[in-house]
Scaffold this motif. Structure first.
Motif, PDB file in Angstrom:
ATOM      1  N   VAL A 197      11.552  -7.020  -5.000  1.00  0.00           N
ATOM      2  CA  VAL A 197      10.943  -7.635  -6.175  1.00  0.00           C
ATOM      3  C   VAL A 197      11.222  -6.750  -7.382  1.00  0.00           C
ATOM      4  N   VAL A 198      11.858  -7.335  -8.379  1.00  0.00           N
ATOM      5  CA  VAL A 198      12.070  -6.664  -9.670  1.00  0.00           C
ATOM      6  C   VAL A 198      11.324  -7.530 -10.676  1.00  0.00           C
ATOM      7  N   ALA A 199      10.277  -7.001 -11.281  1.00  0.00           N
ATOM      8  CA  ALA A 199       9.419  -7.833 -12.115  1.00  0.00           C
ATOM      9  C   ALA A 199       9.297  -7.258 -13.520  1.00  0.00           C
ATOM     10  N   ASP A 200       9.880  -7.970 -14.466  1.00  0.00           N
ATOM     11  CA  ASP A 200       9.700  -7.667 -15.887  1.00  0.00           C
ATOM     12  C   ASP A 200      10.055  -6.219 -16.234  1.00  0.00           C
ATOM     13  N   VAL A 201      11.187  -5.768 -15.710  1.00  0.00           N
ATOM     14  CA  VAL A 201      11.598  -4.373 -15.934  1.00  0.00           C
ATOM     15  C   VAL A 201      12.203  -4.216 -17.328  1.00  0.00           C
TER      16      VAL A 201
ATOM     17  N   PRO B 255      12.304   2.863 -14.867  1.00  0.00           N
ATOM     18  CA  PRO B 255      12.110   1.851 -15.909  1.00  0.00           C
ATOM     19  C   PRO B 255      11.065   2.324 -16.925  1.00  0.00           C
ATOM     20  N   THR B 256      11.158   1.821 -18.144  1.00  0.00           N
ATOM     21  CA  THR B 256      10.123   2.107 -19.140  1.00  0.00           C
ATOM     22  C   THR B 256       8.843   1.361 -18.775  1.00  0.00           C
TER      23      THR B 256
ATOM     24  N   VAL C 137      23.934 -14.015 -11.355  1.00  0.00           N
ATOM     25  CA  VAL C 137      22.935 -13.861 -12.402  1.00  0.00           C
ATOM     26  C   VAL C 137      23.615 -13.146 -13.548  1.00  0.00           C
ATOM     27  N   GLU C 138      23.284 -13.529 -14.770  1.00  0.00           N
ATOM     28  CA  GLU C 138      23.933 -12.875 -15.907  1.00  0.00           C
ATOM     29  C   GLU C 138      22.920 -12.022 -16.676  1.00  0.00           C
ATOM     30  N   LEU C 139      23.350 -10.825 -17.026  1.00  0.00           N
ATOM     31  CA  LEU C 139      22.522  -9.964 -17.869  1.00  0.00           C
ATOM     32  C   LEU C 139      22.928 -10.229 -19.312  1.00  0.00           C
ATOM     33  N   ASP C 140      22.012 -10.851 -20.036  1.00  0.00           N
ATOM     34  CA  ASP C 140      22.321 -11.286 -21.391  1.00  0.00           C
ATOM     35  C   ASP C 140      21.184 -10.878 -22.311  1.00  0.00           C
ATOM     36  N   ASP C 141      21.499 -10.072 -23.305  1.00  0.00           N
ATOM     37  CA  ASP C 141      20.494  -9.610 -24.264  1.00  0.00           C
ATOM     38  C   ASP C 141      19.290  -8.986 -23.554  1.00  0.00           C
ATOM     39  N   GLY C 142      19.579  -8.223 -22.482  1.00  0.00           N
ATOM     40  CA  GLY C 142      18.525  -7.482 -21.801  1.00  0.00           C
ATOM     41  C   GLY C 142      17.711  -8.277 -20.809  1.00  0.00           C
TER      42      GLY C 142
ATOM     43  N   HIS D  75      16.695  -0.837 -26.909  1.00  0.00           N
ATOM     44  CA  HIS D  75      16.058  -1.669 -25.880  1.00  0.00           C
ATOM     45  C   HIS D  75      17.151  -2.280 -25.015  1.00  0.00           C
ATOM     46  N   VAL D  76      17.510  -1.595 -23.935  1.00  0.00           N
ATOM     47  CA  VAL D  76      18.636  -2.058 -23.108  1.00  0.00           C
ATOM     48  C   VAL D  76      18.186  -3.179 -22.173  1.00  0.00           C
ATOM     49  N   LEU D  77      17.084  -2.985 -21.477  1.00  0.00           N
ATOM     50  CA  LEU D  77      16.532  -4.029 -20.609  1.00  0.00           C
ATOM     51  C   LEU D  77      15.243  -4.530 -21.253  1.00  0.00           C
ATOM     52  N   ARG D  78      15.145  -5.851 -21.415  1.00  0.00           N
ATOM     53  CA  ARG D  78      14.032  -6.415 -22.174  1.00  0.00           C
ATOM     54  C   ARG D  78      13.127  -7.298 -21.325  1.00  0.00           C
ATOM     55  N   GLY D  79      13.073  -7.013 -20.022  1.00  0.00           N
ATOM     56  CA  GLY D  79      12.233  -7.831 -19.138  1.00  0.00           C
ATOM     57  C   GLY D  79      13.103  -8.530 -18.111  1.00  0.00           C
ATOM     58  N   CYS D  80      13.568  -7.741 -17.128  1.00  0.00           N
ATOM     59  CA  CYS D  80      14.456  -8.280 -16.087  1.00  0.00           C
ATOM     60  C   CYS D  80      13.640  -8.569 -14.833  1.00  0.00           C
ATOM     61  N   SER D  81      13.797  -9.768 -14.295  1.00  0.00           N
ATOM     62  CA  SER D  81      13.105 -10.141 -13.065  1.00  0.00           C
ATOM     63  C   SER D  81      14.102 -10.726 -12.086  1.00  0.00           C
ATOM     64  N   LEU D  82      13.932 -10.348 -10.807  1.00  0.00           N
ATOM     65  CA  LEU D  82      14.865 -10.782  -9.766  1.00  0.00           C
ATOM     66  C   LEU D  82      14.185 -10.603  -8.417  1.00  0.00           C
ATOM     67  N   GLU D  83      14.425 -11.537  -7.511  1.00  0.00           N
ATOM     68  CA  GLU D  83      13.888 -11.389  -6.154  1.00  0.00           C
ATOM     69  C   GLU D  83      14.999 -11.632  -5.153  1.00  0.00           C
ATOM     70  N   LEU D  84      14.995 -10.842  -4.093  1.00  0.00           N
ATOM     71  CA  LEU D  84      15.965 -11.030  -3.002  1.00  0.00           C
ATOM     72  C   LEU D  84      15.210 -10.957  -1.690  1.00  0.00           C
ATOM     73  N   SER D  85      15.637 -11.763  -0.721  1.00  0.00           N
ATOM     74  CA  SER D  85      15.050 -11.694   0.616  1.00  0.00           C
ATOM     75  C   SER D  85      16.062 -11.070   1.564  1.00  0.00           C
ATOM     76  N   ALA D  86      15.566 -10.596   2.704  1.00  0.00           N
ATOM     77  CA  ALA D  86      16.432  -9.952   3.696  1.00  0.00           C
ATOM     78  C   ALA D  86      17.628 -10.852   3.993  1.00  0.00           C
ATOM     79  N   GLY D  87      18.808 -10.258   4.030  1.00  0.00           N
ATOM     80  CA  GLY D  87      20.016 -11.014   4.354  1.00  0.00           C
ATOM     81  C   GLY D  87      20.630 -11.744   3.173  1.00  0.00           C
ATOM     82  N   GLU D  88      20.055 -11.572   1.978  1.00  0.00           N
ATOM     83  CA  GLU D  88      20.605 -12.249   0.792  1.00  0.00           C
ATOM     84  C   GLU D  88      21.463 -11.296  -0.042  1.00  0.00           C
ATOM     85  N   ASN D  89      22.371 -11.899  -0.820  1.00  0.00           N
ATOM     86  CA  ASN D  89      23.163 -11.099  -1.752  1.00  0.00           C
ATOM     87  C   ASN D  89      23.160 -11.785  -3.110  1.00  0.00           C
ATOM     88  N   ALA D  90      23.439 -10.985  -4.127  1.00  0.00           N
ATOM     89  CA  ALA D  90      23.553 -11.537  -5.483  1.00  0.00           C
ATOM     90  C   ALA D  90      24.454 -10.632  -6.298  1.00  0.00           C
TER      91      ALA D  90
END
Ligand code: ADP
Ligand code: MG
Length: 224
Positions: A5-9, A59-60, A214-219, A21-36
Motif C-alpha cells: 500500500v502506497v497512500a498519498d506519498v 517520504p515527506t 501507471v504514469e507519473l505525471d506532475d507528481g 515538490h517532486v511527489l504530490r500525493g502518489c497512491s498505488l496498491e499491489l497484491s501478491a503475484g502482481e506487477n506494474a
C-alpha cells in the motif's frame, strides 16, 4: 487486502528558494503475484518514488506498508533487516562488486549474518541457472556482458525471496534486443517466484510488456 500500500506519498526537496515538490500525493496498491510499471519522463520523480517505496529514502508525508508493516515505524537495525530480506533491488547500473565472482555477488545479501549456508549457496546456484548463467559462477563481472551483469543483479535481488522486487530503469544501459530479454526475464521470474514487481522506466518498449501501466505525471500517479 493489497500487500503493498502506497497512500498519498509526497516528497519535497529543500532548495535555496521554494522547496521542490517532486511527489504530490502518489497512491498505488499491489497484491501478491502482481506487477506494474510506472512510466514517466526523466526528472518526473520515478526514482524518488521507487526509493521511498524501497525505504532508501523517506517520504515527506503519506504512508507505505508492505504486508501490513510500516517500514518507517521501524528502528534502524530492523529497517535494514526489512530492506535486506523483504525487498529486492535492480538498478540501471548493476552495482555488482567487481572483485567478487558471479556466485559471490548473488550471495552478498546473505552475508549480513554469517557465512552463507548450504541452502543459500544452493538457492544462488539455482537462481543463476534460471537466469542462464549456470556456467559462469566463477566469472568476475568484468568478464560479463551488460545483459549478463543485469542477470546477476536480478538473481541477487531474489536471493531472499523478497515480497517486493523493485527495478529502476533496469534496461536503461542495454541495447534493444538485450533490454527486451531482461524485461521478459524480470516478468517471468516475478511469476515463478510469485513476488510483486514494480518497475520504473521511461522506456515504452519495456512498459509495453506489463499488463498494468501507471504514469507519473506532475507528481501524481495516473492509471493508463
Ligand atoms: P526520474 O527518476 O524520473 O528521472 P528523479 O526522481 O531522479 O526523477 O528526480 C525528480 C526531481 O527531483 C528532479 O527534478 C531532480 O532534480 C530532483 N531531485 C532528485 N533527488 C534530489 C535531491 N536529493 N535533492 C534535490 N533534488 C532532487
Ligand atoms: Mg531515475
Amino acid at each position: 487486502m493489497p500487500n503493498l500500500v502506497v497512500a498519498d506519498v509526497t516528497k519535497n526537496y529543500p532548495t535555496r528558494a521554494e522547496p521542490l515538490h517532486v511527489l504530490r500525493g502518489c497512491s498505488l496498491e499491489l497484491s501478491a503475484g502482481e506487477n506494474a510499471v510506472i512510466l514517466g519522463p526523466s526528472g518526473s520523480g520515478k526514482s524518488t518514488l521507487l526509493y521511498c517505496i524501497g525505504t532508501l529514502d523517506r517520504p515527506t508525508s503519506g504512508r507505505i506498508a508492505l504486508d501490513g508493516v510500516d517500514p518507517f515505524g521501524l528502528k534502524e537495525p530492523e529497517l535494514a533487516k526489512f530492506r535486506n530480506e523483504r525487498l529486492g533491488f535492480v538498478f540501471q547500473d548493476h552495482h555488482l562488486l567487481p572483485q567478487c565472482s558471479v556466485l559471490e555477488n548473488v550471495l552478498v545479501p546473505t552475508l549480513a549474518e554469517a557465512k552463507p549456508t548450504t541452502a543459500a549457496v544452493d538457492r544462488a546456484k539455482q537462481l543463476l541457472d534460471r537466469v542462464g548463467l549456470a556456467s559462469r559462477l566463477e566469472h568476475r563481472p568484468a568478464e560479463l556482458s551488460g545483459g549478463e551483469r543485469q542477470r546477476v543483479a536480478i538473481a541477487r535481488a531474489l536471493i531472499h525471496r523478497p515480497a517486493l522486487l523493485l527495478a529502476d530503469e533496469p534496461t536503461g544501459n542495454l541495447d534493444r534486443t538485450t533490454a527486451n530479454q531482461i524485461g521478459d526475464l524480470l516478468l517471468e521470474l516475478q511469476q515463478t517466484e510469485q513476488t510483486m514487481l514494480l518497475v520504473v522506466t521511461h522506456s515504452l518498449d519495456l512498459a509495453a510488456r506489463f499488463s498494468r501501466r501507471v504514469e507519473l505525471d506532475d507528481g501524481k500517479l495516473i492509471s493508463q
